[in-house]
Motif scaffolding. Structure first.
Motif, PDB file in Angstrom:
ATOM      1  N   GLY A 186      26.794  -1.962  19.665  1.00 48.96           N
ATOM      2  CA  GLY A 186      27.665  -1.216  20.557  1.00 48.96           C
ATOM      3  C   GLY A 186      28.942  -1.933  20.925  1.00 48.96           C
ATOM      4  O   GLY A 186      29.762  -1.393  21.660  1.00 48.96           O
ATOM      5  N   SER A 187      29.147  -3.160  20.412  1.00 52.13           N
ATOM      6  CA  SER A 187      30.338  -3.936  20.738  1.00 52.13           C
ATOM      7  C   SER A 187      30.955  -4.490  19.462  1.00 52.13           C
ATOM      8  O   SER A 187      30.270  -4.670  18.455  1.00 52.13           O
ATOM      9  N   ALA A 188      32.240  -4.776  19.528  1.00 51.94           N
ATOM     10  CA  ALA A 188      32.921  -5.369  18.384  1.00 51.94           C
ATOM     11  C   ALA A 188      32.370  -6.758  18.119  1.00 51.94           C
ATOM     12  O   ALA A 188      32.128  -7.539  19.045  1.00 51.94           O
ATOM     13  N   ASP A 189      32.150  -7.070  16.843  1.00 54.22           N
ATOM     14  CA  ASP A 189      31.721  -8.400  16.424  1.00 54.22           C
ATOM     15  C   ASP A 189      32.965  -9.210  16.103  1.00 54.22           C
ATOM     16  O   ASP A 189      33.745  -8.859  15.217  1.00 54.22           O
ATOM     17  N   LEU A 190      33.180 -10.300  16.814  1.00 51.10           N
ATOM     18  CA  LEU A 190      34.381 -11.108  16.632  1.00 51.10           C
ATOM     19  C   LEU A 190      34.471 -11.710  15.238  1.00 51.10           C
ATOM     20  O   LEU A 190      35.538 -12.151  14.817  1.00 51.10           O
ATOM     21  N   ASN A 191      33.364 -11.731  14.498  1.00 47.93           N
ATOM     22  CA  ASN A 191      33.387 -12.266  13.142  1.00 47.93           C
ATOM     23  C   ASN A 191      34.267 -11.456  12.199  1.00 47.93           C
ATOM     24  O   ASN A 191      34.664 -11.952  11.145  1.00 47.93           O
ATOM     25  N   VAL A 192      34.564 -10.192  12.528  1.00 48.30           N
ATOM     26  CA  VAL A 192      35.315  -9.342  11.597  1.00 48.30           C
ATOM     27  C   VAL A 192      36.819  -9.568  11.690  1.00 48.30           C
ATOM     28  O   VAL A 192      37.571  -9.054  10.845  1.00 48.30           O
ATOM     29  N   LEU A 193      37.301 -10.321  12.657  1.00 47.46           N
ATOM     30  CA  LEU A 193      38.737 -10.450  12.879  1.00 47.46           C
ATOM     31  C   LEU A 193      39.399 -11.299  11.797  1.00 47.46           C
ATOM     32  O   LEU A 193      38.854 -12.322  11.375  1.00 47.46           O
ATOM     33  N   PRO A 194      40.590 -10.912  11.347  1.00 46.18           N
ATOM     34  CA  PRO A 194      41.290 -11.641  10.276  1.00 46.18           C
ATOM     35  C   PRO A 194      42.043 -12.855  10.809  1.00 46.18           C
ATOM     36  O   PRO A 194      43.254 -12.802  11.059  1.00 46.18           O
ATOM     37  N   SER A 195      41.356 -13.966  11.000  1.00 43.07           N
ATOM     38  CA  SER A 195      41.947 -15.148  11.629  1.00 43.07           C
ATOM     39  C   SER A 195      43.222 -15.609  10.935  1.00 43.07           C
ATOM     40  O   SER A 195      44.175 -16.056  11.579  1.00 43.07           O
ATOM     41  N   ALA A 196      43.272 -15.520   9.609  1.00 43.31           N
ATOM     42  CA  ALA A 196      44.412 -16.033   8.859  1.00 43.31           C
ATOM     43  C   ALA A 196      45.697 -15.270   9.152  1.00 43.31           C
ATOM     44  O   ALA A 196      46.800 -15.797   8.948  1.00 43.31           O
ATOM     45  N   MET A 197      45.592 -14.033   9.617  1.00 50.10           N
ATOM     46  CA  MET A 197      46.783 -13.206   9.837  1.00 50.10           C
ATOM     47  C   MET A 197      47.154 -13.065  11.303  1.00 50.10           C
ATOM     48  O   MET A 197      48.127 -12.391  11.643  1.00 50.10           O
ATOM     49  N   ILE A 198      46.416 -13.713  12.178  1.00 51.19           N
ATOM     50  CA  ILE A 198      46.674 -13.528  13.608  1.00 51.19           C
ATOM     51  C   ILE A 198      47.923 -14.294  14.030  1.00 51.19           C
ATOM     52  O   ILE A 198      48.096 -15.469  13.707  1.00 51.19           O
ATOM     53  N   ASP A 199      48.797 -13.612  14.745  1.00 54.32           N
ATOM     54  CA  ASP A 199      49.983 -14.245  15.311  1.00 54.32           C
ATOM     55  C   ASP A 199      49.705 -14.723  16.735  1.00 54.32           C
ATOM     56  O   ASP A 199      49.933 -15.869  17.078  1.00 54.32           O
ATOM     57  N   HIS A 200      49.218 -13.810  17.562  1.00 55.24           N
ATOM     58  CA  HIS A 200      48.851 -14.178  18.928  1.00 55.24           C
ATOM     59  C   HIS A 200      47.841 -13.179  19.456  1.00 55.24           C
ATOM     60  O   HIS A 200      47.586 -12.135  18.852  1.00 55.24           O
ATOM     61  N   ILE A 201      47.249 -13.532  20.578  1.00 53.52           N
ATOM     62  CA  ILE A 201      46.230 -12.698  21.223  1.00 53.52           C
ATOM     63  C   ILE A 201      46.675 -12.434  22.653  1.00 53.52           C
ATOM     64  O   ILE A 201      47.048 -13.364  23.381  1.00 53.52           O
ATOM     65  N   GLU A 202      46.657 -11.170  23.046  1.00 54.52           N
ATOM     66  CA  GLU A 202      46.989 -10.777  24.408  1.00 54.52           C
ATOM     67  C   GLU A 202      45.692 -10.364  25.117  1.00 54.52           C
ATOM     68  O   GLU A 202      44.943  -9.519  24.622  1.00 54.52           O
ATOM     69  N   ILE A 203      45.445 -10.966  26.270  1.00 53.84           N
ATOM     70  CA  ILE A 203      44.209 -10.729  27.009  1.00 53.84           C
ATOM     71  C   ILE A 203      44.563 -10.140  28.368  1.00 53.84           C
ATOM     72  O   ILE A 203      45.152 -10.806  29.214  1.00 53.84           O
ATOM     73  N   LEU A 204      44.240  -8.886  28.535  1.00 57.03           N
ATOM     74  CA  LEU A 204      44.466  -8.196  29.790  1.00 57.03           C
ATOM     75  C   LEU A 204      43.218  -8.326  30.644  1.00 57.03           C
ATOM     76  O   LEU A 204      42.166  -7.789  30.302  1.00 57.03           O
ATOM     77  N   LYS A 205      43.320  -9.036  31.751  1.00 54.35           N
ATOM     78  CA  LYS A 205      42.165  -9.255  32.626  1.00 54.35           C
ATOM     79  C   LYS A 205      42.204  -8.268  33.787  1.00 54.35           C
ATOM     80  O   LYS A 205      42.238  -8.632  34.955  1.00 54.35           O
ATOM     81  N   ASP A 206      42.175  -6.999  33.408  1.00 57.85           N
ATOM     82  CA  ASP A 206      42.274  -5.934  34.389  1.00 57.85           C
ATOM     83  C   ASP A 206      41.723  -4.666  33.755  1.00 57.85           C
ATOM     84  O   ASP A 206      41.763  -4.501  32.538  1.00 57.85           O
ATOM     85  N   GLY A 207      41.200  -3.788  34.562  1.00 63.00           N
ATOM     86  CA  GLY A 207      40.713  -2.525  34.041  1.00 63.00           C
ATOM     87  C   GLY A 207      41.853  -1.669  33.511  1.00 63.00           C
ATOM     88  O   GLY A 207      42.936  -1.634  34.085  1.00 63.00           O
ATOM     89  N   ALA A 208      41.615  -0.980  32.405  1.00 58.42           N
ATOM     90  CA  ALA A 208      42.664  -0.145  31.803  1.00 58.42           C
ATOM     91  C   ALA A 208      42.050   1.078  31.146  1.00 58.42           C
ATOM     92  O   ALA A 208      42.493   1.514  30.095  1.00 58.42           O
ATOM     93  N   SER A 209      41.022   1.636  31.749  1.00 59.67           N
ATOM     94  CA  SER A 209      40.341   2.784  31.153  1.00 59.67           C
ATOM     95  C   SER A 209      41.256   3.989  31.042  1.00 59.67           C
ATOM     96  O   SER A 209      41.165   4.761  30.091  1.00 59.67           O
ATOM     97  N   SER A 210      42.138   4.184  32.006  1.00 59.98           N
ATOM     98  CA  SER A 210      43.020   5.342  31.958  1.00 59.98           C
ATOM     99  C   SER A 210      44.061   5.215  30.856  1.00 59.98           C
ATOM    100  O   SER A 210      44.659   6.203  30.441  1.00 59.98           O
TER     101      SER A 210
END
Length: 1007
Positions: A154-178
């Motif tokens: 039921g959750s994304a598996d972090l193993n699938v992420l393409p590490s070689a192509m990642i530029d940066h990661i943005e982490i929103l520490k707030d609810g954003a359901s809407s």
């Protein structure tokens, strides 16, 4: 690993190249800062490319493109270069680090021997200490579908992420359901890939541990080409992590109870407290505290080299008490009582008189091995039509091959009168009711055999294809984006198991012509079980019989998700201080799960292992959303900037109906050096497919988890526990002999409801202006509160039993006892239903702090970032009317954590020192114990992890190397108390480094 504060009171137009320079640590509003140290007052010049010119950017947490990189909500940005310098060899490792998770526990490769959502080998992420199903993972702003094995995917598996192509990661520490949908409750993680690449690059990294085991290797290549009307880029990488076994580390080689003696006078007053470990059972065979005892959960041992019979007189083994026993160990020198056996259990004997440790236990996986291969391709083509439209696509393919080594005990039931028993044991009566392998007969003898190691494996194939069309509406400043995405996870999972029907047939024997024994029914090539001898009890078993009864079984899990989205954004109208901008869209998602366990699992034919029904179901959701940003004031005294952001979403699930969610936020900059922000939002999350449709799954907890097990001999048993056990007719020396059946089940049929939540965040960002000689100082603090109602969760079988039997109301009104069935007649076995249902309340509150300091020092530049999180509450209650239980500060749920990241840049060099800190924890108050007199160590000390590294850049080459866990800090220890799972003597907790000191080298080359 640094992150960044992003605040921009001055308006700059930003391009994709400038976004890469947004490298301030943490928090919340974002601002462009010195890539090449331009004049801070001068507007940055937009960088254009042949394919696309980006004059507005979209920040995670909003769908509105804007010409300032600002955010009403707390936002943390981590770059690829930072994760490399920190020594992480995978995106999963970087995202699960303390800098992102604030010390909350995560599911990683140390959980291979435990039942987890996503199955063994999956790595997931849950922000704010909440379940991963409440954190949304995005790739370039589009959701990453779940992946994994078994029914609970039921959750994304972090193993699938393409590490070689990642530029940066943005982490929103707030609810954003809407803004993003129902699962963006605790936060959103957006992985942004590199764009407009015109080069070919290769990269290799090797992380090697000092003590062996757990080494990591990653090789990757990336390429790209940008033309007048097109851009295309891609990558391929291979990641490998070796197995780390319990025997590879000193702190896991000898798990002990790690308790202390507490002496009391006749009035019950404490008169003395011993050192930790002083109450551990001393093995009579070694004279030292027993390794891997059987008195609790975690990685403790099991009964081996032992048989169970009816209670009878005999000769006791060293360390035993009394003259009657019902557990025996082979001893050929014994000629009286039960000849050939010495007594090791029964009556008031300590369970650890028995043999509990097999050296093969140390072959179990501490860190399970994994091989991951990932390919990723992205591209865009300018149509020069339909409003400068471009067609774009992404294709992600991933294969994960993971495995685990375990240890198995075999409990073999010989029927009364069986030809496979010696004459002295044929009339024994261990248990009158027959078992599933005793062929309808009473059990004469149960042999507890150390079978050895077993193996399980998973192969998960995941792919995600995305295609879309985006452009401008002709004659307007509005943009549109139409996207279609399809994702599929296809997993085979294999494990070894005894097959019940084969074990039963092998025990039903007749005398064979010429001697020996044969199966009564040999139609399927049945091999007769071995005659009970000392060697068999000791684990020496015929290979042909093992090959017959112990078989690999395979199941398959298929998860599919389809998404269609159409969105527009642009200016609505102008106000005196800027344009009111909006973003609107519609989205349709359909998902389905089909988990097909092996035939033997469905038929309940896995002896002593989990059995389960298929998990099958589907759901779909239609959504309409909108977001508006209003610039109220700008450039005025007392209002350099004042903006409001409002968003709303209408959600209509096929399964759970419809609801509305909204979010209101504001950002106020009264003066250049001060920014205030706040937001309040709601969410509506339908249960994940596995939470709804999980097939009935029967698992087993060790008999030692029975709260009444030998309760009369436990001086720390609560008054309520003793009374409740006695009310069931159990004597104080009751010895649990049967495993506890734990039944997991989806909640759809039981009336499981959707969960709702509220999310409030407020913060302040200070950026005082000092002289250039002092440097730049930034400070941010945010308060957050998330409250979930009707939260969907499972309490855990062991927790349910513990709370039920320690509840004074017990079955007359104790809430946890509602899901504990009365004891089965004869065997006194327990069955607990651990299904998904709605928790009344699930709440977290806390504070995030970030301090960043930058200044020129000597020939280079010093950058220091301090991030800290202080949880004020991590609480929940199971049923309405229950007291709220706050685990904040308990073992595994630290109330505080922090990271310090210091780098020094000069010329081609970059030097880094990183420190991770996890606060001390203690659980005495939660369980009603006195820390000064408790026999259990239920606290951990402060934990520090230091990392150092250096990077050197040439024209085309970059070399990065360093040491992680410089001082070889080991995990902290706790006692075995039956409350926490342990690894060795340490809590099962992702915040501790199980690997130890390690060294890494990363080499990159661009051509």
């Amino acid at each position: 690993m640094a992150s960044r504060i992003c605040v921009a009171p001055k308006r700059h137009r930003l391009s994709s190249a400038l976004i890469a320079a947004l490298i301030l640590p943490v928090a919340g509003v974002a601002f462009a800062q010195d890539a090449a140290k331009p004049d801070a007052e001068a507007p940055a010049k937009p960088t254009t490319t042949s394919a696309t010119s980006l004059e507005t950017v979209t920040v995670t947490g909003s769908r509105i493109g804007r010409d300032t990189f600002t955010s009403v909500s707390p936002l943390q940005v981590i770059t690829r270069e930072e994760t490399t310098l920190a020594g992480f060899n995978s995106t999963a490792g970087a995202l699960q680090s303390t800098a992102v998770t604030a010390g909350s526990g995560q599911i990683n490769n140390a959980y291979g021997g435990f039942v987890t959502n996503g199955g063994p080998g999956a790595n997931t992420l849950g922000l704010r200490g909440m379940n991963p199903t409440r954190t949304l993972i995005l790739l370039n702003g589009r959701r990453v579908a779940p992946a994994g094995s078994r029914g609970s995917v039921g959750s994304a598996d972090l193993n699938v992420l393409p590490s070689a192509m990642i530029d940066h990661i943005e982490i929103l520490k707030d609810g954003a359901s809407s803004i993003y949908g129902s699962d963006a409750i605790a936060g959103v993680v957006n992985i942004v890939t590199r764009k407009n690449i015109n080069e070919f690059s290769v990269e290799a990294q090797y992380n090697v541990t000092e003590d062996g085991g757990g080494d990591e290797t990653r090789y990757s290549l990336a390429w790209g080409k940008t033309g007048d009307r097109f851009s295309i880029s891609g990558s391929f990488e291979a990641y490998d992590r070796n197995e780390l076994n319990l025997g590879d580390r000193d702190w896991t080689k000898c798990n002990t109870d790690y308790r202390r003696t507490v002496t009391r006078d006749t009035s019950g007053n404490v008169t003395g407290v011993g050192a930790w470990g002083s109450a551990d059972f001393v093995d009579p065979l070694t004279g030292r505290p027993k390794c891997y005892p059987i008195t609790g959960t975690g990685s403790n041992g099991v009964t081996i080299n032992t048989i169970g019979t009816n209670t009878r007189a005999g000769v006791g083994a060293a360390g035993s008490v009394g003259t009657t026993f019902n557990r025996w160990r082979p001893n050929s020198s014994i000629t009286t009582g039960l000849p050939g056996f010495e007594g090791v259990g029964g009556g008031s004997n300590n369970l650890n008189v028995r043999d509990t440790f097999d050296p093969r236990i140390l072959n179990r996986s501490l860190i399970s091995p994994v091989e991951v291969k990932t390919g990723f391709v992205q591209g865009a083509y300018d149509l020069q039509a339909l409003g400068n439209a471009e067609v774009y696509f992404e294709l992600l393919g991933n294969r994960r091959e993971s495995s685990q080594t375990g240890y198995r005990q075999l409990s073999l039931d010989y029927a009364r009168g069986s030809l496979l028993l010696p004459a002295s044991l044929q009339t024994s009566l261990f248990q009158a009711p027959p078992t599933e392998i005793s062929n309808g007969q009473p059990v004469a003898v149960r042999a507890f055999i150390g079978f050895g190691n077993d193996h399980s494996s998973q192969t998960v194939d995941f792919w995600k294809a995305t295609g879309g069309l985006r452009g401008d509406f002709v004659w307007t400043d509005w943009r549109y984006d139409f996207m279609v995405s399809k994702a599929r996870s296809d997993a085979d999972y294999t494990f070894q198991s005894f097959l019940t029907d084969r074990v039963a047939r092998s025990l039903d024997v007749v005398a064979a012509p010429g001697g020996g024994f044969a199966c009564r029914n040999a139609a399927d090539g049945c091999v007769a079980a071995p005659f009970l001898t000392s060697q068999v009890i000791g684990g020496v078993l015929p290979e042909n019989w093992k090959n017959y009864v112990f078989r690999p079984v395979t199941g398959n899990t298929l998860y599919e998700e389809s998404t269609v989205n159409f969105a527009i954004d642009g200016p609505l109208f102008s106000l005196p201080y800027g344009q009111v901008r909006g973003a609107f869209g519609v989205e349709y998602r359909h998902s389905k799960i089909d988990d097909s366990p092996s035939v033997d699992a469905v038929n309940r034919n896995l002896f002593g292992l989990t059995s389960g029904d298929p998990t099958r179901g589907n759901d779909s959701v239609k959504e309409i959303y909108g977001e508006v940003e209003v610039p109220v004031l700008s450039g005025l005294k007392g209002a350099e900037e004042l903006i409001f952001n409002l968003s709303a979403r209408y959600t209509d699930y096929k399964s759970y109906g419809s609801d509305n969610t909204y979010k209101i936020g504001g950002l106020w900059t009264p003066v250049n050096w001060l920014t205030l922000r706040a937001s309040y939002g709601t969410s509506y999350r339908a249960p994940a497919l596995f939470e709804q449709f999980l097939g009935a799954t029967s698992g087993f907890l060790p008999a030692s988890n029975d709260p009444c097990n030998n309760y009369g001999a436990d001086p720390d048993a609560s008054v309520a526990l003793a009374a409740n056990c006695a009310s069931e007719g159990l004597p104080g020396n009751f010895n649990a002999t049967s495993s506890i059946t734990s039944i997991g089940l989806g909640g759809a049929a039981q009336g499981l409801k959707a969960e709702t939540s509220k999310n409030f965040t407020t913060g302040i960002v200070l950026q005082p202006e000092f002289s250039k000689n002092f440097g730049d100082l930034s400070f941010a603090v945010d308060y957050y509160k998330i409250e979930v109602e009707n939260g969907v969760a499972r309490a855990g079988g062991a927790n349910i039993l513990d709370f039920c039997y320690n509840d004074p109301s017990f079955r007359a009104g104790g809430s946890y006892c509602r899901v504990v069935a009365p004891r089965a007649a004869g065997s006194n076995a327990l069955t607990v239903q651990d299904s998904y249902f709605n928790l009344a309340t699930d709440r977290v509150r806390g504070l995030d702090f970030t301090v960043r300091y930058v200044r020129d020092l000597g020939p280079g530049t010093l950058r220091t970032t301090l991030q800290a999180t202080h949880f004020l509450e991590q609480s929940s209650k199971l049923f309405d009317g229950d007291p709220v239980r706050d685990v904040n500060g308990n073992v595994g749920s630290p109330s505080m954590s922090a990271t310090l990241d210091t780098t020094y840049d000069w010329k081609n060099w970059k030097i880094r020192y990183g420190l991770e800190w996890i606060d001390s924890t203690q659980s005495y108050g939660y369980y009603g114990l006195d820390r000064e007199t408790s026999p259990f160590k239920m606290h951990t000390e402060d934990y520090y992890l230091s990392n150092v590294s250096a990077q050197y850049k040439l024209d085309k080459w970059t070399f990065t190397g360093g040491v992680r866990n410089v001082f070889d800090a080991e995990p902290k220890t706790i006692s075995q108390s039956g409350v926490y799972n342990r690894v060795g003597n340490a809590p099962l907790y992702s915040g501790y480094d199980y690997v130890g000191r390690s060294f890494f080298l990363n080499v990159q080359a661009k051509f």
